[in-house]
Each structure stands twice: as C-alpha cells, then as structure tokens.
Enzyme design. Structure first.
Site, PDB file in Angstrom:
ATOM      1  N   CYS A   1       0.848  -1.200   0.000  1.00  0.00           N
ATOM      2  CA  CYS A   1       0.000   0.000   0.000  1.00  0.00           C
ATOM      3  C   CYS A   1       0.885   1.252   0.000  1.00  0.00           C
ATOM      4  CB  CYS A   1      -0.907   0.013   1.227  1.00  0.00           C
ATOM      5  SG  CYS A   1      -2.227  -1.214   1.137  1.00  0.00           S
TER       6      CYS A   1
ATOM      7  N   CYS B   1       0.511   4.395   0.771  1.00  0.00           N
ATOM      8  CA  CYS B   1       0.171   5.595   1.561  1.00  0.00           C
ATOM      9  C   CYS B   1       1.399   6.302   2.110  1.00  0.00           C
ATOM     10  CB  CYS B   1      -0.762   5.217   2.699  1.00  0.00           C
ATOM     11  SG  CYS B   1      -2.495   5.203   2.213  1.00  0.00           S
TER      12      CYS B   1
ATOM     13  N   ASP C   1      19.953  43.680  -3.425  1.00  0.00           N
ATOM     14  CA  ASP C   1      19.882  45.117  -3.665  1.00  0.00           C
ATOM     15  C   ASP C   1      20.436  45.831  -2.429  1.00  0.00           C
ATOM     16  OD1 ASP C   1      19.161  47.535  -4.900  1.00  0.00           O
ATOM     17  OD2 ASP C   1      17.274  47.583  -3.814  1.00  0.00           O
TER      18      ASP C   1
ATOM     19  N   THR D   1      19.630  49.584  -1.344  1.00  0.00           N
ATOM     20  CA  THR D   1      18.680  50.449  -0.647  1.00  0.00           C
ATOM     21  C   THR D   1      17.367  49.732  -0.382  1.00  0.00           C
ATOM     22  OG1 THR D   1      19.652  52.312  -1.803  1.00  0.00           O
ATOM     23  CG2 THR D   1      17.551  52.693  -0.705  1.00  0.00           C
TER      24      THR D   1
ATOM     25  N   ASP E   1      13.588  44.894  -3.468  1.00  0.00           N
ATOM     26  CA  ASP E   1      12.231  45.393  -3.239  1.00  0.00           C
ATOM     27  C   ASP E   1      11.880  46.553  -4.161  1.00  0.00           C
ATOM     28  OD1 ASP E   1      13.836  47.395  -2.216  1.00  0.00           O
ATOM     29  OD2 ASP E   1      12.539  47.803  -0.509  1.00  0.00           O
TER      30      ASP E   1
END
Length: 762
Positions: A415, A417, A459, A461, A656
């Site tokens: 089985c 599972c 980045d 800043t 960002d």
C-alpha cells in the site's frame, strides 16, 4: 490558460493523502469542458480550470461514493499568472539608481537640496490581489476528532471486532461468522470506494488492495485476521486525516487571529461593526489589549504592538502616528486610532493564508516524481502479490493456502500511503513553519530550490539598508554642534523630503527646540536659505557653500573623508561664516552584517547589485563585507544574474524595487524584502515579511531541513516495506504485521514531517 475559461475552487473533506488527491483529480478531469484539475491535500482544496459553460454539478455526486465531500469555495475568471519578478512593482521608490535621491556620495551639484523640491513620496498602499478569492471557511464536515464519518466507521468496526472476539470466547463455533460480519462493517464502505474508483478508470487503489486482501483472507480461513486488518486500516486512515489536518492548523489559527468586530467612527462616535464590513478609509479605535481588526495607519496615539504572530518578532514594536499596523496584531497599553488601508479580504493575515494555501497547491518536483512513481508502483505490487500467490504452488509444489496468504500480505505491505504522503506532508509542514516565521515561499518547487542556492544577490537600498537616510555626523566649526543642527532643522521645518526628515528626526531625538524660519526660499541646484532668529542661514551642498565661504585645508580634508565614507554632506553657513556641517547616509539594517555572515557560514557567495554610485556602494560594501557591483541599470542586474546562472550557479535575487524586477525574474528564486503589505506578497517566488536580512539564511535552512526530512521519509517508507516484504516471503510475518507496517510507516512519516512545525532557534 485560454480565453473563456474560469477557475473554480472547492473545499474537500474526507481526503487523507496524495492517493486520495489522485482519485479526485481523475474524476474531475473526466468531466466535459474541464481542462485541468489540481488537488492539494495540505490545503484540502480542489481547483478546477474549465470552460465557462462547463457543468460541474455532477462532480460532488461522483465523488460522494468514493468518500469525499465538496463545498464550493469560489468561482473566478481565469487569469494569466503574473511574472515572478512582480515584487519590483510593489514600491513607489526606485531603489537602485534613485535619480535625485542618491543618498550618499553625490556630485555636489546634484545635492538633493538643490531646487529644494520637498514633495513627499506617496505612501505605500496595499494593492488588492486582483480577482483572488479569499474563502477560508471551514471544510465540509469539519468538527471534533470523533465527529466525522470516518471516525464513526472506525469506532463501529472496532466495536464489531471486539464483540466478535469476546463472543468467540464464549461460543467458539460462531467465531468465524462473527469475524466475517465484523470485517464487513468496515470493508463494505472500503469496497464501495474501490468500485467507484475503478468505474472512473482507477482500478489500482489502496481500497482495491485492501478489499482483495480482506476477501482473500476470508477465503483461506483467516477471518479473524481479515477483520483485524480492516479495523487497523481504518485506524490508519483516521490517523492520516488527523495528521494532514495538523499541517493546516497553524494557518487556520493565523486566520483566526483577526477579530470579528471593530469599533469604527460613525457620526462622531465609535460603534461596533463586523470587521468584514470595514472599508478603506474607515477610522477605527483600538483599545489597549485589543487585536487590531484591519491593516491600517495610526492617525492618533502611540504604543507598543505585539506583532509576533505576523513577523516572528518577540518584543513589542513601538509605533506612533503615521506607522503602519497589521490586522491580528495586539495593541499594548495605549488607545490607538487607526485609518483602515485594506479590506478584510486583502489584509496581511488574509494574504499570508492565501499565499500558503496556493503554495501548498503547487507540487514540488520531488512530489511529482513520487506521484509518477506510485502510479507504476501500485500495479507492480498487485503483480508481485499475484506471482507470490501462484508461482510457488504451480511450479514448486508449494501449499496454496500458505502462498496465497503471503501474496495477500504483500498487497498490504505494498500500500503506497506512506510513500505518497512522504513528500507532501513535509512540504506542507515546511511551508507552514516558514509562514509562522514570516517566511513565505510560493510552492514546493520554491522550497526545494531555496536549499540549492549557491549565490545570493542583494539590492542595497531598502534591502541591505533601511531605505531612508539618517544623520550620521554633526560637525561644529564656528558654532556648537547642537546649534548647527538646530539652525538646519529650522530651515527644514515642515518639509517631507527624505534628507530634510533625517535632519528633523535627529533634532527631535536630541530634544532640541527648533525656532521658526522666515523668508525661506529654495536655490535651484544649491540648497535653501532663510532668516532664523534674525540671522541669515544657508543649508546646502558643499559645492554651493564654497562659493559663499572659503574652506580651510583641514576642513576640506575632513569633508572629503565623509564623502569617501559614502555620506552626503550639507554645509550650514550663518551670514558669511561656516557654522558647521551635517553628514547623512542610508545606514545598513541592524542585522545586515550578521545576516550576510550567516549566508557565508552556509557556504554561499554574496553580492550587492545596486544602481547607486560606486563610492556610496563601496562604503556600504566595506562595512558589510560583501562583494559590490555598483552603478547598474535594471538590465545590468539581469545580465549579471544570467551570467552567474550560465556559470552553473543557483542564484537567489533579493530586492524590493522596481528596477530589481528583471533580475528577480531571471534568478532561480526571487525574494521580496518588505513589511508584508505590498503587491510583492502576491507575486514573488518568496518574501521575507519583516525585512530581516538574517531571515534569508533562515529560509535556506528551512529548505535544507525540509529536503532532509523528505529523504528520511522516503527511506523510512521504502525501507519498512522492503524489510517486511522479505520477512513475509520467508514466512516470518503475515497479515497483521503487514498492515501494522503500512499504518506504522504512514504514522511515522507524518510524525517526522510534523517535526518541521516545531519552532527552532532564530
């Protein structure tokens, strides 16, 4: 995704593991007009992409005989997915080149005071996740541990088995019929599900294996073992369902953090209304000790806010007027008035829940591999079981009863599972554990990739630095330092320009009394002048200042040193005398150096990619000990990332800003840094909610722990099966140990995956 298609989301009940998901997908995919069906066990959802005119009304009826319930969560227009780089679109500020807001090492003629344009930056706003549903309701049939159908069936089967055993002790002659009856209590629903799955083209299911094994055991006279096997199978299924639900509990608890009501301003008073009815622009009152009912901005009051449930920060954060707050966080000891900036379906908590659910619906490469393997593995187990049952008696003169018994045991051992749940259980736990710490990863593929990263490009800043300048040095030449700062602040009074705000913040922090200025005017390209306490005062760039006063050699040398440190220098001149100078710089985040050191400790190369000028970038780079590439345009960042990938590196890009978008798209994994209220949270590969640099290393650690957990789970499930396969063929073990091995492996694999939910040291 073609035009005219829509996407419908269902909540699913009765689903325990990945084999359940495969059956549901198969049934949904066979409906006319359905292009694709995707099931997430962890999120308990079914997402169907189909033609707008397709009739899905038959789907619940087809799944019900198989033991699954559906509840419609939403129907939404199908959309093309946004690119992974979209986090860049979240910000109003270009955090690379910065145009006129280069916070350090300017050519003096380009000093930000030039022209003195003090227009404020627009505030960040929560952009709604266009078209996304936010249905987080209860699953169908959800309730207490023993209140669902599977629990009642398990209790009935166990009671019947116990009754048959006790009755058999008193009346041994009726023991076999009683055990057969007890077996049928549990087997009939299992067999019904097996036939329902076979009817839709899935004959090799775990229910099929169980039905064959139980019926075969009765035929060879092992009715007692058949009844025990059925009962133990049902117990295993119940435990699987319980364990699968545990992976969702943390996210459900997060969703429950948002209060149901809020005190909103209406007609000069505050009245209690449902939080779901709050609109952007409403003003709410948050009393001490209350949970905040919506994302918003403080318009009155100041106090400590417990944000641990959103950001992972254990200490309360002091916030005042103008600061943003998250829904679900706890106000401290002062009343706050908050202006709502996001509706209930778009607040930070709702977005986190939505993101994790979507992430759990996206299968990892390892999970897809295991899924494909199990589709071959299960039929192979049936063939092996049949060969073990028939070949020895037919060709070697073995006993039919003995070898059929062994063949049936092999069916139970086989089985799948434990195997099929090994990866999704770990992935779901890993994603949930990350969300609790403010680390959002959109899917198992992202979670896997994070652990393979070799180079992290960041980045400057807003990522390595705070994103806003601060006064670093106040120098007094003809006047004392406090007087220099006081006069500069007088000229900057009322301005919202970033550098002006830095001067005002420093003056406020030093407790200075700021006088009023009159006749203030901006001098294009030079600075600003005004009359303060009867004296003419100039504040501006060094280049403009030397036209007014002569600088001593030692003064020039000192100012040059500040410039070499990447600082912007402004001169304060009173009359025709150099009163002093003020230096400002966008300073590194408090944890930037430690965060980069943590990445290096994990064997990763770090690199700063910035649009800022070389002098400023080099100064920050030296302070943080990171390789620097400066003066870059967006396409330059993308080119560098692509070159690293061609060299065989696995690249994570962290940023960002808008100018980071091309590089985020080009990287193997794009990570958005921020406060968790941007569009970046909807579209990034991953996001660090609270902007801590050290959490990038935490994200990589989480990925590596999850992948180790998956390897352990696969080894555990296959290893147990291999051991019991050998012992069964050798005649050492039989049906009971076989089902215990399968159920035990499933429980062990799930328990191991749930270890990922434990909070580890930061």
């Amino acid at each position: 995704m073609t035009a005219g298609q829509v996407q419908t989301r269902y909540r699913v009940s009765g689903m325990d593991c990945a084999s359940c998901a495969a059956k549901i997908e198969a049934v949904a995919s066979r409906l006319d007009g359905v292009a694709e069906a995707s099931v997430s066990v962890a999120a308990a959802t079914l997402v169907v992409r189909h033609d707008s005119g397709a009739d899905l009304s038959a789907l619940p009826a087809r799944l019900k005989p198989m033991g699954y319930g559906l509840a419609l969560a939403n129907a939404e227009p199908a959309r093309t997915s946004a690119p992974a780089a979209a986090p860049g679109a979240c910000c109003n500020h270009d955090h690379g080149a910065h145009g006129g807001h280069d916070h350090g090492g300017h050519d003096h003629a380009d000093h930000p005071h030039a022209g003195h344009d003090h227009s404020s930056h627009p505030p960040d706003r929560d952009a709604p996740a266009a078209g996304h549903d936010h249905a987080h309701g209860a699953e169908p049939g959800e309730g207490g541990f023993w209140s669902n159908g599977k629990a009642r069936l398990t209790l009935a089967s166990g009671a019947a088995f116990a009754a048959a055993f006790l009755a058999g002790l008193i009346l041994p002659q009726v023991q076999t019929p009683l055990f057969i009856a007890a077996m049928l209590v549990g087997l009939v629903p299992i067999a019904r599900r097996a036939f329902a799955a076979a009817a839709v083209g899935m004959p090799f299911t775990i229910e099929t294996l169980m039905t064959i094994a139980a019926v075969g055991a009765v035929i060879i006279g092992a009715a007692e073992e058949a009844a025990a096997v059925v009962f133990l199978f049902l117990v295993g299924e119940l435990l699987e369902g319980f364990a699968a639900g545990r992976a969702r509990d943390g996210i459900k608890a997060l969703a429950a953090l948002v209060p149901k009501t809020a005190l909103v301003a209406r007609g000069g008073d505050f009245v209690e209304v449902p939080a779901a009815q709050l609109a952007v622009g409403d003003t709410i009152l948050v009393r001490p000790g209350d949970r905040i009912a919506a994302d918003g901005e403080i318009v009155a009051g100041e106090g400590g806010i417990d944000e641990s449930m959103v950001t992972g920060e254990s200490a309360p954060v002091t916030k005042g007027v103008g600061a943003g707050v998250f829904a679900g966080t706890v106000n401290g000891d002062a009343a706050l008035t908050v202006r709502v900036t996001a509706t209930a379906e778009d607040n930070t908590i709702a977005r986190v829940v939505k993101l994790v659910e979507e992430a759990q619906e996206a299968r990892a490469p390892t999970e897809r591999l295991i899924d494909r393997f199990s589709r071959v593995y299960t039929p192979a187990v049936v063939v092996i079981g049949a060969l073990v049952a028939t070949v020895p008696p037919l060709l070697l003169g073995g006993d039919w009863g003995e070898w059929v018994y062994k063949g049936l045991a092999i069916l139970l051992i086989g089985c799948p599972c434990a195997l099929v749940i090994s990866t999704p259980a770990a992935i779901a736990s890993g994603l949930s554990a990350g969300a609790r710490r403010g680390l959002l990863l959109k899917g198992g593929a992202v979670l896997e990739t994070a652990g393979k990263v070799t180079v992290v490009c960041l980045d400057k800043t807003g990522t390595l630095t705070e994103g806003r300048p601060k006064v670093t040095d106040v120098i007094g030449f003809a006047l004392p330092e406090p007087e220099v700062l006081r006069l500069a602040a007088a000229l900057e009074g009322g301005s919202s320009h970033p550098l002006a705000k830095a001067i005002l913040d420093r003056a406020a922090a030093d407790g200075l009394s700021i006088p009023a200025a009159s006749e203030g005017r901006a001098l294009g390209g030079k600075g600003v002048t005004g009359i303060v306490e009867g004296r003419g005062v100039f504040l501006g760039s060094v280049a403009a200042g030397v036209a007014r006063v002569a600088l001593e050699p030692q003064t020039e040398e000192r100012l040059a040193g500040l410039n070499d440190e990447g600082k912007t220098v402004s001169l304060v001149i009173v009359g025709d005398v150099l009163a002093g100078a003020i230096a400002m710089r966008d300073e590194p985040r408090a944890d930037a150096a430690a965060g980069l050191a943590a990445l290096k400790e994990r064997g990763l190369r770090t690199m700063m990619l910035t649009g800022d000028n070389a002098r400023t970038a080099a100064a920050i780079g030296r302070a943080l000990g990171i390789e620097v590439r400066a003066g870059l345009l967006p396409e330059d960042k993308q080119r560098i990332v692509s070159e690293l990938k061609r060299q065989g590196e696995v690249v994570a890009k962290v940023g960002d800003g808008i100018n980071d978008a091309p590089a985020l798209a080009a990287a193997d994994i794009g990570i958005a840094m921020g406060g968790g209220t941007d569009v970046a949270l909807e579209t990034a590969d991953a996001a660090v909610l609270h902007g801590r640099v050290r959490d990038i290393a935490g994200m990589i650690d989480l990925s590596r722990r999850t992948m180790r957990n998956i390897r352990q789970n696969i080894g555990l499930s296959l290893g147990l099966k291999a051991v019991f396969l050998v012992t069964t063929v050798a005649g050492i073990t039989g049906l009971w140990p076989a089902i215990l091995a399968d159920t035990g492996a499933t429980v062990l694999v799930t328990a191991n995956a749930l270890r990922l939910l434990r909070r580890t040291g930061e």
